[in-house]
Motif scaffolding. Structure first.
Motif, PDB file in Angstrom:
ATOM      1  N   LEU A  98      87.811  29.469 -31.360  1.00 16.27           N
ATOM      2  CA  LEU A  98      88.608  29.205 -32.351  1.00 16.27           C
ATOM      3  C   LEU A  98      89.883  28.809 -32.120  1.00 16.27           C
ATOM      4  CD1 LEU A  98      87.939  32.437 -34.960  1.00 16.27           C
ATOM      5  CD2 LEU A  98      86.548  30.539 -34.340  1.00 16.27           C
ATOM      6  N   CYS A  99      90.459  27.423 -32.967  1.00 12.40           N
ATOM      7  CA  CYS A  99      91.380  26.703 -32.505  1.00 12.40           C
ATOM      8  C   CYS A  99      92.141  26.782 -33.748  1.00 12.40           C
ATOM      9  CB  CYS A  99      91.171  25.348 -32.027  1.00 12.40           C
ATOM     10  SG  CYS A  99      92.837  24.318 -31.616  1.00 12.40           S
ATOM     11  N   SER A 100      93.805  26.934 -33.353  1.00 11.80           N
ATOM     12  CA  SER A 100      94.654  26.602 -34.540  1.00 11.80           C
ATOM     13  C   SER A 100      94.363  25.473 -35.270  1.00 11.80           C
ATOM     14  CB  SER A 100      96.182  26.733 -34.255  1.00 11.80           C
ATOM     15  OG  SER A 100      96.395  27.715 -33.515  1.00 11.80           O
ATOM     16  N   SER A 101      93.804  24.324 -34.736  1.00 10.91           N
ATOM     17  CA  SER A 101      93.493  23.215 -35.513  1.00 10.91           C
ATOM     18  C   SER A 101      92.696  23.501 -36.630  1.00 10.91           C
ATOM     19  CB  SER A 101      92.702  21.883 -34.641  1.00 10.91           C
ATOM     20  OG  SER A 101      93.657  21.825 -33.501  1.00 10.91           O
ATOM     21  N   ASP A 102      91.507  24.355 -36.246  1.00  9.59           N
ATOM     22  CA  ASP A 102      90.488  24.815 -37.096  1.00  9.59           C
ATOM     23  C   ASP A 102      91.251  25.371 -38.529  1.00  9.59           C
ATOM     24  OD1 ASP A 102      88.951  24.355 -35.029  1.00  9.59           O
ATOM     25  OD2 ASP A 102      88.343  26.307 -34.733  1.00  9.59           O
ATOM     26  N   GLY A 116      85.308  23.941 -35.497  1.00  7.22           N
ATOM     27  CA  GLY A 116      84.829  24.537 -34.188  1.00  7.22           C
ATOM     28  C   GLY A 116      84.831  23.348 -33.240  1.00  7.22           C
ATOM     29  N   HIS A 117      85.861  23.056 -32.206  1.00  7.01           N
ATOM     30  CA  HIS A 117      85.619  22.232 -31.386  1.00  7.01           C
ATOM     31  C   HIS A 117      85.987  22.854 -29.852  1.00  7.01           C
ATOM     32  CE1 HIS A 117      89.902  20.928 -32.521  1.00  7.01           C
ATOM     33  NE2 HIS A 117      90.029  21.874 -31.710  1.00  7.01           N
ATOM     34  N   GLU A 118      85.333  24.028 -29.660  1.00  3.97           N
ATOM     35  CA  GLU A 118      85.528  24.463 -28.136  1.00  3.97           C
ATOM     36  C   GLU A 118      84.186  24.907 -27.764  1.00  3.97           C
ATOM     37  OE1 GLU A 118      90.335  25.744 -27.669  1.00  3.97           O
ATOM     38  OE2 GLU A 118      88.871  27.398 -28.323  1.00  3.97           O
ATOM     39  N   ILE A 119      83.214  24.174 -27.716  1.00  4.80           N
ATOM     40  CA  ILE A 119      81.826  24.546 -27.651  1.00  4.80           C
ATOM     41  C   ILE A 119      81.178  24.410 -26.261  1.00  4.80           C
ATOM     42  CG2 ILE A 119      79.514  23.606 -28.412  1.00  4.80           C
ATOM     43  CD1 ILE A 119      81.343  21.987 -30.706  1.00  4.80           C
ATOM     44  N   LEU A 137      88.261  23.914 -23.578  1.00  8.17           N
ATOM     45  CA  LEU A 137      87.814  22.538 -23.967  1.00  8.17           C
ATOM     46  C   LEU A 137      88.817  21.898 -24.821  1.00  8.17           C
ATOM     47  CD1 LEU A 137      84.016  22.930 -23.638  1.00  8.17           C
ATOM     48  CD2 LEU A 137      85.366  21.872 -22.022  1.00  8.17           C
ATOM     49  N   CYS A 138      89.466  22.769 -25.821  1.00 10.02           N
ATOM     50  CA  CYS A 138      90.523  22.224 -26.425  1.00 10.02           C
ATOM     51  C   CYS A 138      91.892  22.709 -25.922  1.00 10.02           C
ATOM     52  CB  CYS A 138      90.346  22.330 -27.970  1.00 10.02           C
ATOM     53  SG  CYS A 138      91.744  21.794 -28.868  1.00 10.02           S
ATOM     54  N   ALA A 139      92.150  23.919 -25.939  1.00 16.16           N
ATOM     55  CA  ALA A 139      93.448  24.907 -25.617  1.00 16.16           C
ATOM     56  C   ALA A 139      93.706  24.529 -24.160  1.00 16.16           C
ATOM     57  CB  ALA A 139      93.394  26.245 -26.010  1.00 16.16           C
TER      58      ALA A 139
END
Ligand SMILES: [Zn+2]
Ligand SMILES: [Zn+2]
Length: 360
Positions: A45-49, A67-70, A162-164
Motif C-alpha cells: 500500500l502506497c501513499s499514492s493510493d 495498488g502499484h507494488e505488485i 517496486l514503488c517506494a
C-alpha cells in the motif's frame, strides 16, 4: 493454469467514499504481443493510493482499483515476450507503459517518457480502457515493466520495493551515493526506510532527519549512522555544509524548514524531493541556495535497469522491508489505508492472502 478473461478487483466509486471498496469484475486491456498476465499474490500500500482515491491529486477515472507494488506469478506471455517466462515470480511497480522509442526511453529514462502511463488510473490510448492496479486478482502488463524477483527475496519484501523502494533507490544511484559520501534521508516512512537501508547498502554514511526522536530507535536498527530531529534547538549544529546529498521523502510540507535543511549541504550538494505532498508547495528563495550553491531537484520512480539492480542489491545484502502483512478484503483495505493516511504504519503494509480472497 486457467484464469478468467475478466479480472476481479476491489474498486472505489469516488473520492467521497474512498474507503468503500467494492469487489467488481473489470475488463483488462486487450492482450498484446508483449504482454504478461500475472496472478497477484501480494501488493504493498502506497501513499499514492490514498492521494489518488481520496481526490487529493485531483479528478480520477472511477470505479478504480489502485495498488502499484505488485508481486505474483506470470501465467501466460505474449508471442513476442523475451524477458519473462510463464511460471516465473515477477513484480510490477507504478509505471506500466512508455513509448520505448524516444530520446528519454533510449537513455534508460523511460520513467520520464512523455507518453508514460501509470499502472492504475491511466487511459490506454487505443481502447480508452482505464488501467487497474494490484488490489485485484490479476494484472496485464507489457514485459518491459515486469521484473523477475530474485529467489532470496520474499514476495512481501519485494512488493513495496517496486514503488517506494525504487523511488528511494534511483535518486541515490543517480546522485553519487556511495562510500565516502554523507547522505541524509528526510522522513522515515515507507520511502525513507528504503532510502536509509539502500544508502547504507551502497556504502554511504547515512543520517535520518525527522521531526521528532520517535523513530530514532528504528532508524538505528536499520543501520543509520546518525539521527537529527528538527524539533531540537540548533538541530543543524555541527552538520552545516557536510552533506553531499539529501533525499527528502516527506509526505507533507507544512511548516517545513527548507532553508535549514539546505544549509546542511556541502558546496553544490543536492536536495532531491521524492514525496508529492498535497497543496501549493514550498517557496524557494535564491538566498537559500547561494551560501553553498546547492541544487534542488526531484526524481520519478526509476528505469527497468535500476529496478533489477535494486532487487539484486536487496537479495545480495539481505535487505528486509519492514512490512505488516494484511489479508486482502474490503474491510482490511479500508482499515489499513486509514492507518496509512494517519502515518500509523512502520513502515509498509503489504496485502496478502490473494488465493483465499479471489479463488474461493
Ligand atoms: Zn507508489
Ligand atoms: Zn518514450
Amino acid at each position: 493454469m486457467p484464469y478468467p478473461e475478466q479480472f476481479t478487483g476491489f474498486q472505489v466509486n469516488g473520492p467521497d467514499t474512498w474507503l468503500d471498496f467494492h469487489k467488481n469484475e473489470f475488463q483488462a486491456k486487450p492482450f498484446g504481443d508483449y504482454d504478461v498476465d500475472i496472478k497477484i499474490e501480494a501488493c504493498g500500500l502506497c501513499s499514492s493510493d490514498v492521494h489518488t482515491i481520496s481526490g487529493g491529486w485531483g479528478s480520477q477515472h472511477y470505479p478504480l482499483t489502485v495498488g502499484h507494488e505488485i508481486v505474483g506469478t506470470a501465467l501466460r506471455v505474449g508471442p513476442k515476450v523475451t524477458l519473462i517466462k510463464p511460471g516465473q515470480r515477477v513484480g510490477v511497480g507504478a509505471q506500466s507503459y512508455s513509448c520505448l522509442d524516444c530520446r528519454q526511453c533510449n537513455s534508460d529514462n523511460e520513467t520520464y517518457c512523455r507518453k508514460q502511463l501509470d499502472t492504475y488510473g491511466a487511459k490506454w490510448p487505443d481502447t480508452g480502457i482505464i488501467s487497474q492496479g494490484g488490489y485485484s486478482s490479476h494484472v496485464r502488463t507489457h514485459e518491459h515493466w515486469v521484473f523477475p524477483i530474485p529467489d532470496g527475496l520474499p514476495s512481501t519484501c519485494a512488493a513495496p520495493m517496486l514503488c517506494a523502494g525504487l523511488t528511494a533507490y534511483s535518486p541515490l544511484i543517480r546522485n553519487g551515493c556511495g562510500p565516502g559520501k554523507k547522505v541524509g534521508i528526510v522522513g522515515l516512512g515507507g520511502i525513507g526506510h528504503f532510502g536509509l537501508m539502500f544508502a547504507k547498502a551502497l556504502g554511504a554514511e547515512t543520517w535520518v532527519i525527522s521531526r521528532s526522536h520517535s523513530k530514532e530507535a528504528d532508524a538505528k536498527k536499520m543501520g543509520a549512522d546518525g539521527f537529527l530531529a528538527t524539533q531540537d534547538e540548533d538541530w543543524t549544529e555541527g552538520h552545516a555544509m557536510t552533506f553531499d546529498l539529501i533525499v527528502n521523502s516527506a509526505n507533507s510540507d507544512e511548516g517545513f524548514p527548507l532553508s535549514e535543511y539546505l544549509s546542511l549541504l556541502d558546496v553544490h550538494g543536492k536536495w532531491v524531493s521524492v514525496g508529492l505532498p498535497e497543496g501549493d508547495g514550498l517557496k524557494i528563495r535564491n538566498q537559500d541556495l547561494i551560501a553553498n550553491g546547492c541544487f534542488i531537484g526531484s526524481s520519478h520512480l526509476g528505469s527497468r535497469k535500476e529496478v533489477l539492480a535494486m532487487l539484486q542489491l536487496a537479495a545480495d545484502k539481505g535487505i528486509m522491508t519492514w512490512v505488516e502483512e494484511v489479508p486482502i478484503n474490503a474491510q482490511n483495505l479500508a482499515k489499513s489505508l486509514e492507518r496509512l493516511h494517519k502515518g500509523d504504519i512502520r513502515y509498509r503494509f503489504c496485502m496478502v492472502g490473494y488465493d483465499k480472497e479471489f479463488n474461493a
